[in-house]
Design a protein around this motif. Structure first.
Motif, PDB file in Angstrom:
ATOM      1  N   PHE A 186     -18.688  16.231 -25.078  1.00 54.92           N
ATOM      2  CA  PHE A 186     -18.129  15.594 -24.823  1.00 54.92           C
ATOM      3  C   PHE A 186     -17.105  16.079 -23.252  1.00 54.92           C
ATOM      4  O   PHE A 186     -16.976  15.492 -22.134  1.00 54.92           O
ATOM      5  N   SER A 225     -16.264  13.141 -10.683  1.00 55.44           N
ATOM      6  CA  SER A 225     -17.012  11.684  -9.721  1.00 55.44           C
ATOM      7  C   SER A 225     -15.534  11.252  -9.711  1.00 55.44           C
ATOM      8  O   SER A 225     -15.698  10.923  -7.976  1.00 55.44           O
ATOM      9  N   THR A 226     -15.169  11.027 -10.407  1.00 57.92           N
ATOM     10  CA  THR A 226     -13.265  10.296  -9.939  1.00 57.92           C
ATOM     11  C   THR A 226     -12.648  10.993  -8.621  1.00 57.92           C
ATOM     12  O   THR A 226     -12.789   9.587  -8.153  1.00 57.92           O
ATOM     13  N   PHE A 253     -17.962  15.981 -15.856  1.00 62.19           N
ATOM     14  CA  PHE A 253     -18.092  15.430 -14.988  1.00 62.19           C
ATOM     15  C   PHE A 253     -17.614  13.690 -14.315  1.00 62.19           C
ATOM     16  O   PHE A 253     -17.624  13.708 -13.893  1.00 62.19           O
ATOM     17  N   LEU A 254     -16.651  13.298 -15.428  1.00 62.62           N
ATOM     18  CA  LEU A 254     -16.060  12.081 -15.577  1.00 62.62           C
ATOM     19  C   LEU A 254     -14.937  12.027 -14.279  1.00 62.62           C
ATOM     20  O   LEU A 254     -14.832  11.583 -13.050  1.00 62.62           O
ATOM     21  N   LEU A 255     -14.695  13.360 -14.482  1.00 61.59           N
ATOM     22  CA  LEU A 255     -13.166  13.483 -13.770  1.00 61.59           C
ATOM     23  C   LEU A 255     -13.421  14.449 -12.568  1.00 61.59           C
ATOM     24  O   LEU A 255     -13.047  13.635 -11.313  1.00 61.59           O
ATOM     25  N   HIS A 296     -18.735  18.691 -29.247  1.00 61.29           N
ATOM     26  CA  HIS A 296     -17.905  18.629 -28.711  1.00 61.29           C
ATOM     27  C   HIS A 296     -18.348  19.301 -27.003  1.00 61.29           C
ATOM     28  O   HIS A 296     -17.304  19.202 -26.134  1.00 61.29           O
ATOM     29  N   PHE A 313     -19.679  15.889 -20.371  1.00 58.41           N
ATOM     30  CA  PHE A 313     -19.460  14.543 -19.910  1.00 58.41           C
ATOM     31  C   PHE A 313     -17.497  14.271 -18.954  1.00 58.41           C
ATOM     32  O   PHE A 313     -17.523  13.219 -18.257  1.00 58.41           O
ATOM     33  N   MET A 314     -16.493  14.711 -19.896  1.00 60.02           N
ATOM     34  CA  MET A 314     -14.897  14.747 -19.061  1.00 60.02           C
ATOM     35  C   MET A 314     -15.404  15.588 -18.017  1.00 60.02           C
ATOM     36  O   MET A 314     -14.422  14.607 -17.100  1.00 60.02           O
TER      37      MET A 314
END
Lengths: 316, 474
Positions: free
Chosen positions: B386, B396-397, B392-394, B383, B389-390
């Motif tokens: 996850f 970065s996007t 981090f990804l959001l 959890h 990473f979420m």
């Protein structure tokens, strides 16, 4: 499982954005190169004498719609003197490249910005593509569109059509009056006739706009006529117009305005007197420099200082 | 029981972080739509005609200066060369104790002149107004020190024109930025304030108000800030502006309707976030008076500024921003979730409270509670990973989105190498830089009372390319 899918979607989205950035960058570089090339072609097309080269240029532009738009954007930025140097060649160039067809299509496009662009092009290049009455009546209230449409009509110099449009749009479009004044000042027909017609038919607002835009010796009568108007803006516009014409004979008329009930009128008169003032009337202006309103006071002081400086011994 | 509570709290933290990031991404899509439309509009707007037209609204540029001896002369020269028909530059020396005044007076050959003016907003005493024969549109105002807000108020009192722009003494305006800014006042008479994009100039060459050669700064800290600015200006402010609920126009560059600002009482003196405070107050006043108004942010009138290149300077800047934000939000807390203030009260205020003011505290809470929950076994490791990473990804996007918007707006400026480096830094900023700025903001939040009135000095350098000496007297 759901978490993994979401994770993969996010990774995909990140990669997509990175890719999109790279793509847009490459595309931008290409566009820049193309713009430079079309820029050179534009200059050559208006001066080239070699028919073979000229035709090759025309063919190059004609092939892609984007190139035509680029050429139009570049021509808009040209100085007017460069454009009128060889009007026949310019006309031929617009015809052969298919730009005229494109403008005609854009004039009736549903996209407001396309329409505005077409009218801007017509106005800037003074093309003989005057918008007809029907075409001008169904225009959405979009600033760019209305502005360029009116400008193209102003450049054509058609008094009645222009007045008709002024009545439709000037009062309904919520834009600063300065935009309209700019359009009126670009009118290429007889401006005194335009002012005369607007005085006959227009509302006080329309009259104010036309007086603000047209300052001509031959229109002096209209300024005097409206100097005692009950509409404050109209009255102020007339005072300014008279002061701008800078005829010392009008001094007494403007000095009277220093006793007006409205401070805006008094302030305008005090400021405008800078152009008309003779030392004879210094006393009256001196009274204004003790006005209750700070702006009248400030303008009167500034005018007094200017008049005193002009009549100081050093100047003499 | 403790485990359940910890797990619940963790889930709230995770939910908060993901929703804030999702909100930022939503802002991106709103800004994206706006920029596509704006590009079309810019292509047809006749800026060239209006920049030289006597019918354009004249504007006063107010430059408050306090100890700006290193950059002020160069910046005034750049302001005197803008493409605009009628404007004045009012430099207000706020009691500097360096050679700011002497340098300006000698460089522009200014002489003291008796001048009466109406004090619409009370300020500290003005000790002298200076004019010159060579540069008639330049006015130099000398006054007793009273802070930036006071200097701006003095500038407003002395300004002659109906619109004024305030500009920081260390920023440089792009030549056509004034006309782009004022066009909005022309197009919509309800416009009360307009903000423009502030771009970081570190590493780029600017000459005569034009970006000659865009480049990457040597300092990595500055690159991170460039990406941060893309997001803050092009995503955040544009999207809020689309909904007429923009709460901040940067003090570095903004234009205002003078009458409305005077009606509001001018800039608030005892705050270091006077730029945001004024905008919030403008919203409040206009809504209370039930007046139609627009506060807008425009994507391409731009000015260049220098980003701090050292951690110490960045710390001072971020701490100051956070304190200014808290001050403005708490002063006008009555607007929060108050439907009387429209979207400014119902959307922007909660957004600023939750995502800007309280976020360092919530983040701190998260950094403490998540490891505790993990070690007490109330949080699942998968959890946790996850969630990490979420976020981090959001993040970065969103940063990549900011770079994209910048490219769409300024379409011929950057090369592929630069873009690749920006992409890399957009990803890297999640590892260290964000946490660093989080710490500075946290410091600002926790030490709000201590630093409430302290600006802190940031070292300024000259811009990469000096302004040409060929500037001609009017």
């Amino acid at each position: 499982m759901g978490e993994y899918i979401l994770f993969l979607v996010m990774v995909g989205l990140l990669a997509f954005f990175a890719f999109l950035n790279i793509l847009v960058c490459i595309q931008n570089r290409r566009k820049t190169k193309l713009r430079d090339r079309v820029g050179k072609i534009a200059a050559e097309m208006l001066s080239e004498e070699n028919q073979v080269v000229w035709r090759a240029r025309v063919k190059y532009i004609k092939r892609r719609r984007y190139r035509k738009i680029l050429l139009m954007q570049i021509l808009i930025l040209f100085h007017e003197e460069d454009l009128v140097e060889n009007p026949a060649l310019l006309d031929e160039c617009l015809k052969q490249t298919g730009i005229l067809k494109l403008i005609n299509r854009y004039r009736f496009s549903k996209d407001n910005y396309h329409r505005a662009f077409a009218y801007r092009f017509i106005a800037k290049l003074n093309l003989k593509m005057i918008p007809d009455f029907k075409e001008t009546q169904k225009v959405p209230f979009n600033f760019e569109l209305v502005y360029h449409l009116l400008l193209s009509v102003a450049h054509s110099g058609q008094t009645e059509l222009f007045l008709n449009l002024a009545e439709i749009y000037f009062e309904r479009l919520r834009v600063s009056y300065r935009a309209f004044v700019e359009i009126i000042s670009e009118f290429s027909g007889p401006k005194d006739l335009l002012l005369q017609r607007s005085m006959e038919t227009g509302s006080d607002y329309i009259k104010t706009l036309f007086i603000k835009a047209i300052r001509l010796e031959s229109c002096r009568t209209y300024y005097y006529q409206n100097l005692n108007s009950e509409n404050l803006n109209l009255k102020i516009a007339c005072i300014r117009a008279i002061c701008d014409l800078a005829d010392k004979k009008d001094e007494v008329l403007i000095l009277k305005m220093l006793k007006d009930n409205s401070w805006q009128v008094r302030a305008t008169a005090a400021k405008g007197l800078k152009n008309l003032m003779t030392p004879v009337s210094l006393d009256l202006l001196n009274n204004s420099s003790q006005d209750n309103n700070v702006w009248v006071l400030q303008n009167a002081n500034s005018t007094l200082a200017a008049v005193m400086a002009c009549n100081s011994p050093i100047h003499v | 029981m403790v485990k359940v509570i910890l797990a619940g709290v963790c889930n709230v933290c995770i939910f908060y972080t993901v929703s804030v990031n999702l909100f930022y991404n939503l802002q991106f899509f709103i800004a994206f739509g706006f920029i596509l439309k704006y590009r079309k509009k810019v292509r047809v707007t006749d800026f060239e005609r209006f920049s030289s037209s006597k019918n354009m609204i004249p504007i006063s540029i107010i430059v408050p200066a306090y100890n700006e001896e290193s950059t002020i002369v160069e910046n005034i020269k750049s302001l005197l060369q803008l493409d605009y028909f009628k404007y004045e530059v009012i430099v207000v020396n706020d009691g500097s104790n360096d050679s700011t005044k002497a340098r300006i007076l000698s460089e522009f050959d200014l002489k003291k002149k008796e001048q009466s003016f109406y004090q619409s907003i009370p300020t500290e005493a003005v000790t002298g107004v200076y004019h010159g024969e060579r540069f008639k549109s330049l006015v130099f105002v000398d006054k007793v020190n009273g802070g930036k807000a006071d200097a701006l108020n003095a500038g407003i009192n002395l300004s002659r024109y109906p619109i004024f722009a305030c500009i920081d003494a260390d920023t440089i305006l792009k030549n056509d930025s004034l006309i782009r800014l004022t066009m909005l006042f022309l197009e919509n008479p309800d416009t009360v304030a307009v903000g423009g994009v502030v771009r970081i100039a570190n590493g780029s060459q600017i000459k005569n108000g034009e970006l000659i050669k865009p480049g990457l700064p040597k300092s990595k800290l500055a690159i991170f800030q460039i990406i941060e600015y893309f997001n803050a200006f092009l995503t955040g402010r544009i999207s809020l502006s689309c909904m007429n609920s923009l709460l901040i126009i940067s003090g570095a560059f903004g234009a205002f309707n003078k009458k409305c600002v005077i009606e509001c009482g001018g800039y608030k003196k005892d705050t270091i976030g006077e730029d945001m405070e004024l905008i919030v107050r403008l919203h409040k006043t206009m809504r209370v008076k039930k007046r139609k108004y627009r506060i807008q942010f425009l994507a391409n009138p731009i000015c260049f500024t220098q980003a701090p290149e050292t951690v110490a300077d960045l710390r001072k800047q971020r701490r100051r921003w956070q304190i200014g934000l808290i001050d403005s939000l708490t002063t006008h807390k009555s607007m929060l979730l108050n439907p009387k203030y429209g979207l400014a009260g119902m959307l922007s205020m909660p957004y600023f409270w939750l995502c800007e003011f309280l976020s360092p505290l919530i983040e701190l809470f998260g950094y403490i509670i998540i490891p505790i929950s993990y070690f007490t076994g109330s949080l699942n490791i998968s959890h946790c990973i996850f969630f990490f990473f979420m976020t981090f990804l959001l993040g970065s996007t969103m940063s990549l989105g900011g770079i994209l918007l910048d490219q769409l707006l300024f379409d011929n400026e950057r090369n592929l190498k630069e873009i690749l480096i920006y992409i890399l830094f957009a990803v890297l900023q999640n590892f260290g830089y964000r946490q660093l700025t989080f710490l500075f903001r946290l410091e600002g939040t926790l030490r709000f009372k201590k630093f409430k009135n302290s600006w802190g000095n940031i070292k300024r350098k000259k811009f990469a390319a000096g302004f040409a000496d060929k500037i001609q007297a009017e």
